[in-house]
Structure formats: C-alpha cells, structure tokens
Design an enzyme around this catalytic site. Structure first.
Site: not given
Length: 183
Positions: A10, A86
């Site tokens: 990202h 994550e």
C-alpha cells in the site's frame, strides 16, 4: 511457465507519517504521497500486464485505497481478502515505531510460532498468505495489494525459505515485487 504474481505494498498512510505501528489497525488512510505511490504502481502494472488480471486486496483502508487506484487504472474491480492483512501486532498497534522496535528486540525470533506482543505469530502470517497464494490460478496474472510484513511472508513462501531462515526484504510503500515461479 506460470502467470506472474505482483505483490504491491500500500501507499504511504497517515500513520506511516506519524511513525505509528499499524498492524491490523483498520482506519489509517493514505496520504497524498500514498495516493501518488499507488498511481505510480498502477502505471507500472499497466505497462507490465498485457491483458486482464485479477486484483485482490487486504481489507484494511490503506490497502483498499491503493487497490482502488490500481483497479481504476487497470479496469479491474479489487476483491477484498482479509487474509492479505498485515501481521496483527497486538499491544504494539498504535504505538510509536521506536517503542515497537524496542519490544521487537526482546522478542524470540527463533520461535516462528510465538505471537508478537499478544498478536499474531510470523508462522500464522505465513500460513494465511500461503493459503491465498495456493488458491491463485497459475494461468491468470494476479495483483495482491498488501502490507510490508505480509509481503515478506509471501515472498519467503514463494521462494521456499524456511520459517526460521528467511532473509530480510525491504518493502517500501508503493513498491511492487514480481514473482513468476522462478526463485
């Protein structure tokens, strides 16, 4: 030869700028720089992909925003998959990087099953990323939008590294790692 898998981190989030540990914190959005990084990644991918591709993304805000920018450029709708999140960093989430790094110094990294700060173990991250990768159609190019530690785990799996002997890979915001079945 298999179709390539592109692992995209990202773009820069507001918490990256504030130097706060994100882990699976849902809400930190992209900054203007993060949106520019996502757009740059989208251009690289558009140049690499000759035809349609599948686009999967972590469901955390910073990844979803990145995937939407990429999807708009590629003409593909991103599909959220929570397994691309994550590593859950437990009590470290929301704390300053320096606090998290100090805690990481105390962690027993020789045990991949040991959860980090009450969150998730390295082995658990690796297993969920491996599950996603195993399900991919090898004939279809795929873009996965995810996070630094998750991408490191995915690359370690793809390259056949053991849980305890995985080299460090730098995964900057907006970066693209390409894997086509060769180590």
């Amino acid at each position: 030869m298999r179709a390539p898998v592109y692992l995209v981190r990202h773009g820069q989030s507001e918490w990256n700028v504030l130097r706060l540990t994100q882990g699976q914190t849902m809400h930190p959005p992209l900054t203007a720089t993060g949106r520019e990084q996502a757009a740059a990644a989208a251009e690289v991918l558009a140049g690499e992909l000759a035809g349609p591709a599948r686009l999967l993304t972590s469901d955390l805000t910073r990844a979803v925003e990145t995937a939407r920018i990429i999807g708009d450029r590629l003409g593909v709708e991103p599909v959220p998959d929570a397994r691309l999140r994550e590593q859950h960093l437990g009590a470290l989430e929301g704390r300053a990087y320096e606090d998290s790094w100090a805690q990481a110094e105390l962690h027993d990294w020789s045990d991949p099953e040991l959860p980090m700060a009450g969150g998730e173990s390295v082995a658990a991250v690796r297993r969920r990323l491996a599950a996603v990768l195993t399900e991919l159609d090898p004939t279809e190019p795929t873009v996965l939008v995810s996070h630094g530690d998750a991408i490191r785990s995915a690359l370690a799996h793809l390259e056949g590294h053991s849980m305890t002997d995985t080299p460090w890979v730098d995964v900057p915001n907006g970066s693209i790692s390409r894997w086509d079945g060769t180590a």
